[in-house]
Design a protein around this motif. Sequence first.
Motif, mmCIF file in Angstrom:
data_model
loop_
_atom_site.group_PDB
_atom_site.id
_atom_site.type_symbol
_atom_site.label_atom_id
_atom_site.label_comp_id
_atom_site.label_asym_id
_atom_site.label_seq_id
_atom_site.Cartn_x
_atom_site.Cartn_y
_atom_site.Cartn_z
ATOM 1 N N GLY A 134 -6.788 3.377 -6.404
ATOM 2 C CA GLY A 134 -5.885 3.500 -5.051
ATOM 3 C C GLY A 134 -4.884 2.480 -5.288
ATOM 4 N N ASN A 135 -3.750 2.827 -4.607
ATOM 5 C CA ASN A 135 -2.153 2.063 -4.562
ATOM 6 C C ASN A 135 -2.391 1.199 -3.618
ATOM 7 O OD1 ASN A 135 -1.350 3.114 -6.922
ATOM 8 N ND2 ASN A 135 -1.056 5.107 -5.862
ATOM 9 N N CYS B 267 0.870 -1.206 -0.079
ATOM 10 C CA CYS B 267 -0.008 0.013 0.040
ATOM 11 C C CYS B 267 0.937 1.312 -0.150
ATOM 12 C CB CYS B 267 -0.764 -0.116 1.187
ATOM 13 S SG CYS B 267 -1.903 1.477 1.275
ATOM 14 N N PHE B 268 0.755 2.098 -0.971
ATOM 15 C CA PHE B 268 1.406 3.452 -0.888
ATOM 16 C C PHE B 268 0.434 4.423 -0.943
ATOM 17 C CE2 PHE B 268 3.090 7.078 -3.159
ATOM 18 C CZ PHE B 268 4.394 7.434 -2.567
ATOM 19 N N VAL B 269 0.256 5.402 -0.095
ATOM 20 C CA VAL B 269 -0.587 6.571 0.129
ATOM 21 C C VAL B 269 0.525 7.610 0.269
ATOM 22 C CG1 VAL B 269 -2.221 7.712 1.641
ATOM 23 C CG2 VAL B 269 -2.059 5.276 1.456
ATOM 24 N N SER C 105 -9.875 11.209 2.968
ATOM 25 C CA SER C 105 -10.510 11.277 1.548
ATOM 26 C C SER C 105 -9.570 10.566 0.689
ATOM 27 C CB SER C 105 -10.864 12.744 1.198
ATOM 28 O OG SER C 105 -9.360 13.389 1.153
ATOM 29 N N SER C 106 -8.467 9.873 0.985
ATOM 30 C CA SER C 106 -7.639 9.312 -0.073
ATOM 31 C C SER C 106 -8.321 7.863 -0.317
ATOM 32 C CB SER C 106 -5.965 9.075 0.812
ATOM 33 O OG SER C 106 -5.549 8.000 -0.086
ATOM 34 N N PRO C 107 -8.566 7.641 -1.527
ATOM 35 C CA PRO C 107 -9.076 6.287 -1.829
ATOM 36 C C PRO C 107 -8.179 5.178 -1.457
ATOM 37 C CG PRO C 107 -9.224 7.762 -3.800
ATOM 38 C CD PRO C 107 -8.430 8.563 -2.713
#
Lengths: 481, 83
Positions: free
Chosen positions: A478-479, A409-411, A453-455
Motif C-alpha cells: 500500500g502507498n 498516502c495515495f489511494v 478492500s484497498s490495502p
Amino acid sequence: MTSRARLGALVLLSIVAVGCAHYPLNAPLPPTGDTGTGYRFPAMAVDKPDPADEVFVCLSFSGGGTRAAAFAYGALLRLKDIEIGRAGSRRSLLDEVDCVAGISGGAFTAAYYGLNGPDTFRSFYDRFLVRNIQQELILSTLNPVNLARLASPYFSRIDLAAELYDTSVFEGATYAALMARRRPFIVLHATSMANGAPFEFTQDEFDFLGSDLGAFHVGRAAAASSAFPFLLSPVSLKSYPPAAGFGIPPAVSAALETRELNPSRYAWARQRLDLMAGKEEKWLHLLDGGLADNIGLRSILRAYDRSDGFIAQRINAGHIKRLIVIAVNARTDPPEQLSRQERSPGLTDVFMKTATVSMESLSADTIDYAINRQSEREQAQTNVRLCNQRLAGCGAEPFPTFAQEIRTCFVEISFEGLPSPAREEFLALPTTFALPEETVKRLIAVAGTLLDSSPSFQKLLRALQGEVSPGAGVGERGNCS
Amino acid sequence: MEYLIVGFPGTREVRVDGVPHGRTNIVMQFEAGIHVVTLGPPWNFAPLEQKILLYNTAALDPYRIDFRILPPASIPISPGSPP
C-alpha cells in the motif's frame, strides 16, 4: 388571430430569437481589479497554522458521465461514514477533505458537494444521478424556441446543456456561493481547444482572462468540463484586457526563464500567458477536461509541485502532517472490437477514438507521477532522519531538517480492483448521462467496497485511528505511511 | 524535487516566487528551475531578494543562500527605499 398571422408571429419570434441568442459572457473584473478575495484556496499565514491543514485530504473525481458521478458519490458516502480520531474528538473523514478536483461527470459530484456539503446526500441522487439528462438535453434541443436559438452562431448545444445544469442541478449557483463555503476547495477542469492546455475554474486562472469567476455559474463550468468533443460544442469565455494592477505572478515569470531544466513548468507558465488578451479581442473555447487529464489529479499535483501551490506552501511551512490523496477513477475498458475487423475503421470510430484514447493513456502516467512524488518525499525525510540518528551517536552536528516530517498516502480506486465477473461488467459500462437506477446504485455501493478492500486505504485508516504509530507497517502493501 | 535552505540569524518567514512558504534555517522543497527568494517583514535584511537556480540538490545537500541582518541605521523605511 388567423393562421397566417400566427405563422407570421412565429417567424418574427424566430428571427428575434436568432438575432438575440448569445451564450452568457463571463464578466470582466471590476476596473479596480481583483482584490485577492476571489475563488482561491484560502491564504496561508506561516506563523498561524490552520488546524484544518494538519490532515490534508484531496480527492480527484475522474470523467465518465453518470458512471463517474455515481462512483464519486459512492466514495463521498463511504468517507462520510468513516469516523477518525480518538474518543472525544471523533469526526468524519469527509469533514477533513480540503480540496476536490473534478473532471466531466466527476465535476458534477465535486461541484454539487462543494455547494451543498452534507445536504448532497439528501438531494444529489434524485437531482442528478438517476435522471435521464441525455433525454432532457435532446428534448430541450427539439423545443422550437431552442431550435431557433441554435440557429444563432453565438449559441450552441453546450449552451442549452449549461442552462439545463444551471437551473435543474445547481439552482443558478455562481462561484460566489462556492466561495462562501471555503472548504473543500473545488477545482473543475476543462481543456483549451486551441492548444490542449488544462484550464481550471479558479480565480487564479480567471485573473489571466481579466474576468470575475465569482459571477460565473457553476452549471456552466460543469458544462465546460463535460463538453465531450463531437457530441457537444465548446464553452466559450472572453479574455478581457488585464485588470488594473494585474501583474504576471512571480511564479509564472520565474518559470519562463528556464525551459531546459523544467519543461513542464515552462509549458504551464506559457499556457497561462496564452490566456491573456493582447490588443485584439480574444476568446477561449473549452472542451471536456478529460482531454488534458481524465483523472483530475494534475491540479492537485500542481498544487504540490509549483511554488505558488497551496499544498507546497503548507508542506514547507510545516502545517501539513499527513497528506492524503484519493483518486476515484471510473475509467472503463470495454471489449475491443476494432482490432477484430479487417476493414479500416469508419469516421465515427476514428472520431470517438481520437477523443478518448489520449484520455486513458495520460491517466496511467499521472498516477505513476503521483506515486513517485510521494515516495520521493518519504525517501528524503527518511535519509535525513537516519543520518541524524547516526550523527547523534557520535555527537556531531545534525543536518538541517524539514519543518515537519509528513506522512503521505495515495489511494486509487478503479473497477480494475474488482474480482471477476463484476470487474468486466463495470469496465464495460458506457459513458452517458443516463444510466438505469439499478446500475447507479451498484456504482455507489462498489465505491465503498473498493475503498474497504484497498490495502492502502485500510493502512491509512489504522494510522488515523491511532492503532499504528507513524512509520509502522513498513513493508506492508500500500502507498500509505 | 529540489531542496533549499535559507540562512538568517533569526527565524523569519521565507517568501518564494511571491508567496509565503516556510521559515529560515529549515529545508524546503521546490521544483527545479529559477526562483526568487526574499524574507517577510521587518525589512531589516539584505539583500532584498535573491534569484536562484535550483537543480541537482538533495535533502542532505540543499542549495543554501543567506540573508544578513542590517544594523538599525541601514534599515530602509520600506523595501528598496534608502535608509
